[in-house]
Scaffold this motif. Structure first.
Motif, PDB file in Angstrom:
ATOM      1  N   ASP A 167      23.390  63.639  23.709  1.00 33.36           N
ATOM      2  CA  ASP A 167      24.585  63.644  24.824  1.00 33.36           C
ATOM      3  C   ASP A 167      25.629  64.544  23.853  1.00 33.36           C
ATOM      4  OD1 ASP A 167      26.684  63.254  26.774  1.00 33.36           O
ATOM      5  OD2 ASP A 167      26.997  61.110  26.110  1.00 33.36           O
ATOM      6  N   PHE A 168      25.717  64.136  22.806  1.00 34.83           N
ATOM      7  CA  PHE A 168      26.848  64.787  22.105  1.00 34.83           C
ATOM      8  C   PHE A 168      26.620  66.293  22.223  1.00 34.83           C
ATOM      9  CE2 PHE A 168      28.293  66.949  18.182  1.00 34.83           C
ATOM     10  CZ  PHE A 168      29.681  66.379  18.108  1.00 34.83           C
ATOM     11  N   ASN A 169      25.467  66.696  21.853  1.00 32.33           N
ATOM     12  CA  ASN A 169      24.899  68.061  21.900  1.00 32.33           C
ATOM     13  C   ASN A 169      25.342  68.881  23.224  1.00 32.33           C
ATOM     14  OD1 ASN A 169      24.461  68.097  19.109  1.00 32.33           O
ATOM     15  ND2 ASN A 169      22.221  67.736  19.530  1.00 32.33           N
ATOM     16  N   SER A 170      24.706  67.936  24.127  1.00 26.41           N
ATOM     17  CA  SER A 170      25.257  68.453  25.555  1.00 26.41           C
ATOM     18  C   SER A 170      26.489  68.960  25.907  1.00 26.41           C
ATOM     19  CB  SER A 170      24.629  67.596  26.645  1.00 26.41           C
ATOM     20  OG  SER A 170      23.262  67.349  26.524  1.00 26.41           O
ATOM     21  N   ARG A 171      27.356  67.891  25.192  1.00 24.51           N
ATOM     22  CA  ARG A 171      28.780  68.071  25.518  1.00 24.51           C
ATOM     23  C   ARG A 171      29.262  69.381  24.741  1.00 24.51           C
ATOM     24  NH1 ARG A 171      31.909  63.204  26.607  1.00 24.51           N
ATOM     25  NH2 ARG A 171      30.239  61.598  27.514  1.00 24.51           N
ATOM     26  N   ARG A 172      28.779  69.805  23.747  1.00 23.66           N
ATOM     27  CA  ARG A 172      28.998  70.891  22.836  1.00 23.66           C
ATOM     28  C   ARG A 172      28.645  72.223  23.625  1.00 23.66           C
ATOM     29  NH1 ARG A 172      29.462  72.484  17.553  1.00 23.66           N
ATOM     30  NH2 ARG A 172      29.184  70.529  16.662  1.00 23.66           N
ATOM     31  N   SER A 178      31.986  76.751  28.848  1.00 20.26           N
ATOM     32  CA  SER A 178      33.496  76.762  29.397  1.00 20.26           C
ATOM     33  C   SER A 178      34.082  77.562  28.870  1.00 20.26           C
ATOM     34  CB  SER A 178      34.092  75.336  29.658  1.00 20.26           C
ATOM     35  OG  SER A 178      35.136  75.277  29.896  1.00 20.26           O
ATOM     36  N   ARG A 179      34.106  77.636  27.330  1.00 24.67           N
ATOM     37  CA  ARG A 179      35.056  78.682  26.558  1.00 24.67           C
ATOM     38  C   ARG A 179      34.648  79.972  26.891  1.00 24.67           C
ATOM     39  NH1 ARG A 179      35.105  81.593  22.013  1.00 24.67           N
ATOM     40  NH2 ARG A 179      32.666  81.264  21.723  1.00 24.67           N
ATOM     41  N   SER A 183      37.859  80.608  33.668  1.00 25.42           N
ATOM     42  CA  SER A 183      39.252  81.378  33.998  1.00 25.42           C
ATOM     43  C   SER A 183      40.371  80.314  33.824  1.00 25.42           C
ATOM     44  CB  SER A 183      39.146  82.030  35.239  1.00 25.42           C
ATOM     45  OG  SER A 183      39.010  81.131  36.451  1.00 25.42           O
ATOM     46  N   LEU A 184      40.301  78.931  33.543  1.00 22.28           N
ATOM     47  CA  LEU A 184      41.244  77.993  33.300  1.00 22.28           C
ATOM     48  C   LEU A 184      41.927  77.908  31.911  1.00 22.28           C
ATOM     49  CD1 LEU A 184      39.644  75.382  35.933  1.00 22.28           C
ATOM     50  CD2 LEU A 184      41.291  77.191  36.423  1.00 22.28           C
ATOM     51  N   GLY A 185      42.658  78.993  31.737  1.00 21.52           N
ATOM     52  CA  GLY A 185      43.232  78.793  30.294  1.00 21.52           C
ATOM     53  C   GLY A 185      42.339  79.316  29.303  1.00 21.52           C
ATOM     54  N   LYS A 186      42.807  79.422  28.200  1.00 20.77           N
ATOM     55  CA  LYS A 186      42.111  80.026  26.893  1.00 20.77           C
ATOM     56  C   LYS A 186      41.858  78.850  26.038  1.00 20.77           C
ATOM     57  CE  LYS A 186      44.757  84.580  27.186  1.00 20.77           C
ATOM     58  NZ  LYS A 186      45.673  85.215  26.571  1.00 20.77           N
ATOM     59  N   SER A 187      40.439  78.946  25.716  1.00 21.28           N
ATOM     60  CA  SER A 187      39.847  77.998  24.819  1.00 21.28           C
ATOM     61  C   SER A 187      39.688  78.435  23.314  1.00 21.28           C
ATOM     62  CB  SER A 187      38.669  77.248  25.216  1.00 21.28           C
ATOM     63  OG  SER A 187      38.172  76.419  24.387  1.00 21.28           O
ATOM     64  N   SER A 188      40.215  77.864  22.389  1.00 21.63           N
ATOM     65  CA  SER A 188      39.799  78.183  20.927  1.00 21.63           C
ATOM     66  C   SER A 188      38.121  77.980  20.567  1.00 21.63           C
ATOM     67  CB  SER A 188      40.510  77.285  19.938  1.00 21.63           C
ATOM     68  OG  SER A 188      40.012  76.092  20.140  1.00 21.63           O
ATOM     69  N   THR A 204      41.042  73.752  21.288  1.00 23.76           N
ATOM     70  CA  THR A 204      42.105  73.623  22.068  1.00 23.76           C
ATOM     71  C   THR A 204      42.101  74.587  23.100  1.00 23.76           C
ATOM     72  OG1 THR A 204      43.265  73.109  20.049  1.00 23.76           O
ATOM     73  CG2 THR A 204      44.747  73.962  21.806  1.00 23.76           C
ATOM     74  N   VAL A 205      42.718  74.154  24.195  1.00 19.59           N
ATOM     75  CA  VAL A 205      42.703  75.055  25.543  1.00 19.59           C
ATOM     76  C   VAL A 205      44.122  75.351  25.846  1.00 19.59           C
ATOM     77  CG1 VAL A 205      42.329  75.199  28.008  1.00 19.59           C
ATOM     78  CG2 VAL A 205      40.473  74.191  26.313  1.00 19.59           C
ATOM     79  N   THR A 206      44.676  76.434  26.172  1.00 19.15           N
ATOM     80  CA  THR A 206      46.093  76.669  26.252  1.00 19.15           C
ATOM     81  C   THR A 206      46.149  77.473  27.597  1.00 19.15           C
ATOM     82  OG1 THR A 206      45.992  78.675  25.166  1.00 19.15           O
ATOM     83  CG2 THR A 206      46.870  76.720  24.106  1.00 19.15           C
ATOM     84  N   ASP A 207      46.927  77.366  28.407  1.00 23.48           N
ATOM     85  CA  ASP A 207      47.561  77.817  29.822  1.00 23.48           C
ATOM     86  C   ASP A 207      48.611  78.083  29.760  1.00 23.48           C
ATOM     87  OD1 ASP A 207      47.502  78.617  32.353  1.00 23.48           O
ATOM     88  OD2 ASP A 207      46.156  77.195  33.173  1.00 23.48           O
ATOM     89  N   ASP A 208      49.161  79.605  29.891  1.00 26.97           N
ATOM     90  CA  ASP A 208      50.259  80.114  29.781  1.00 26.97           C
ATOM     91  C   ASP A 208      51.000  79.966  31.209  1.00 26.97           C
ATOM     92  OD1 ASP A 208      50.342  80.411  27.047  1.00 26.97           O
ATOM     93  OD2 ASP A 208      49.552  82.556  27.275  1.00 26.97           O
ATOM     94  N   ARG A 209      50.202  80.155  32.302  1.00 27.90           N
ATOM     95  CA  ARG A 209      50.873  79.862  33.496  1.00 27.90           C
ATOM     96  C   ARG A 209      51.254  78.857  33.990  1.00 27.90           C
ATOM     97  NH1 ARG A 209      44.845  81.235  36.313  1.00 27.90           N
ATOM     98  NH2 ARG A 209      44.449  79.588  34.912  1.00 27.90           N
ATOM     99  N   ARG A 210      50.991  77.761  33.254  1.00 24.64           N
ATOM    100  CA  ARG A 210      51.522  76.289  33.807  1.00 24.64           C
ATOM    101  C   ARG A 210      53.147  75.823  33.519  1.00 24.64           C
ATOM    102  NH1 ARG A 210      46.603  71.849  34.723  1.00 24.64           N
ATOM    103  NH2 ARG A 210      45.262  73.300  35.973  1.00 24.64           N
ATOM    104  N   PRO A 211      53.199  76.008  32.023  1.00 29.75           N
ATOM    105  CA  PRO A 211      52.319  76.112  30.998  1.00 29.75           C
ATOM    106  C   PRO A 211      51.783  74.913  30.504  1.00 29.75           C
ATOM    107  CG  PRO A 211      54.577  75.988  30.138  1.00 29.75           C
ATOM    108  CD  PRO A 211      54.535  75.957  31.495  1.00 29.75           C
ATOM    109  N   GLN A 212      50.669  74.827  29.778  1.00 27.42           N
ATOM    110  CA  GLN A 212      49.970  73.488  29.275  1.00 27.42           C
ATOM    111  C   GLN A 212      49.119  73.845  27.971  1.00 27.42           C
ATOM    112  OE1 GLN A 212      48.226  70.499  32.225  1.00 27.42           O
ATOM    113  NE2 GLN A 212      46.321  71.513  31.242  1.00 27.42           N
ATOM    114  N   THR A 213      49.130  72.842  26.929  1.00 34.04           N
ATOM    115  CA  THR A 213      48.099  72.879  25.925  1.00 34.04           C
ATOM    116  C   THR A 213      47.475  71.568  25.993  1.00 34.04           C
ATOM    117  OG1 THR A 213      49.715  74.229  24.566  1.00 34.04           O
ATOM    118  CG2 THR A 213      48.161  73.009  23.360  1.00 34.04           C
ATOM    119  N   GLU A 214      46.192  71.670  25.615  1.00 32.91           N
ATOM    120  CA  GLU A 214      45.145  70.573  25.586  1.00 32.91           C
ATOM    121  C   GLU A 214      44.335  70.662  24.360  1.00 32.91           C
ATOM    122  OE1 GLU A 214      43.165  69.161  29.313  1.00 32.91           O
ATOM    123  OE2 GLU A 214      41.553  69.687  28.041  1.00 32.91           O
TER     124      GLU A 214
END
Length: 257
Positions: A167-172, A178-179, A183-188, A204-214
């Motif tokens: 399960d852990f590897n599937s999430r990776r 997704s990275r 198109s939903l933000g930029k992922s490190s 880390t995912v950043t989105d300058d349009r909202r803006p938002q950092t996750e």
């Protein structure tokens, strides 16, 4: 001993059929041999009326191949040279029983003081035992901390740890796709975290349009996989990764007491 497993999987009543994780655990028991078959379902007493046995056996043979592939193929796909060594060396099903027999309550894994370091004066929003969100909404911005838990139930053959590692590897793999393609933000890039549970990773995912950092952290403790997400409505916050890491370490400490 494959017959009772396949018969249960093809029960005419959909509500009586086992879930995917239970089915995988049964298949692991079959692979391990007679010593591990105590967890298998009771064999059917008779062939359903009006159905010829060869037809049933043919259908079950196909199901057996599909089920076996579900257990074996993910293991093969994650031992490639491109995978990090710490991920490729997944625990085997004989490493011992899983630590957790029941899912812990997510909201109970962080004290109010620990959660407040990431989200001050938060409103706690539980979702059964599996999920908890600490949310703060302000006039200018909002921030939230979410903890999601998924446990592999004990199988009686100690396969639950290997299933949790899968399960852990599937999430990776999902995070990597997704990275690359979202198109939903930029992922490190996804980074491994040492000393956090049995294995852990973060991005880390950043989105300058909202803006938002996750900031997202996924970690495994025995047969339990957790995802912690700390989100803030700002273009950039250098303190966010450390705050998320501190919360994740507190969760692991609560799980391993």
């Amino acid at each position: 001993m494959l017959w009772p497993v396949l018969a249960a999987a093809l029960d005419k009543d959909p509500h009586k059929r086992p879930g995917a994780e239970r089915l995988r655990g049964w298949l692991e028991a079959v692979v391990q041999g007679p010593a591990a078959t105590a967890v298998l379902p009771e064999p059917p007493r008779a062939t359903p009326p009006g159905v010829r046995l060869p037809v049933v056996l043919g259908a079950l043979a196909v199901a057996a191949l599909v089920g076996a592939g579900a257990v074996v193929v993910p293991q093969l796909g994650r031992t490639s040279a491109a995978a990090p060594a710490s991920v490729a060396a997944a625990p085997s099903a004989t490493d011992g029983a899983g630590r957790f027999a029941a899912l812990p309550r997510a909201c109970g894994l962080l004290t109010p003081e620990q959660a407040a370091k990431a989200v001050p004066k938060a409103l706690i929003m539980p979702r059964e035992n599996a999920e908890c969100t600490w949310h703060q909404s302000l006039a200018k911005e909002s921030r939230s901390l979410r903890l999601e838990l998924e446990m592999q139930e004990p199988t009686g053959t100690h396969a639950e740890i290997a299933l949790a590692a899968d399960d852990f590897n599937s999430r990776r793999d999902e995070a990597e796709r997704s990275r690359k393609y979202s198109s939903l933000g930029k992922s490190s890039e996804i980074s491994d975290l040492k000393g956090l549970g049995d294995e852990a990773m973060t991005w880390t995912v950043t989105d300058d349009r909202r803006p938002q950092t996750e900031v997202a952290i996924v970690f495994r403790v025995s047969n339990l996989v957790a995802k912690l997400t700390l989100r803030r409505e700002v273009a950039k916050d250098p303190a966010l990764p450390e705050q998320a890491g501190a919360a994740a370490r507190s969760v692991v400490q609560a799980l391993t007491r």
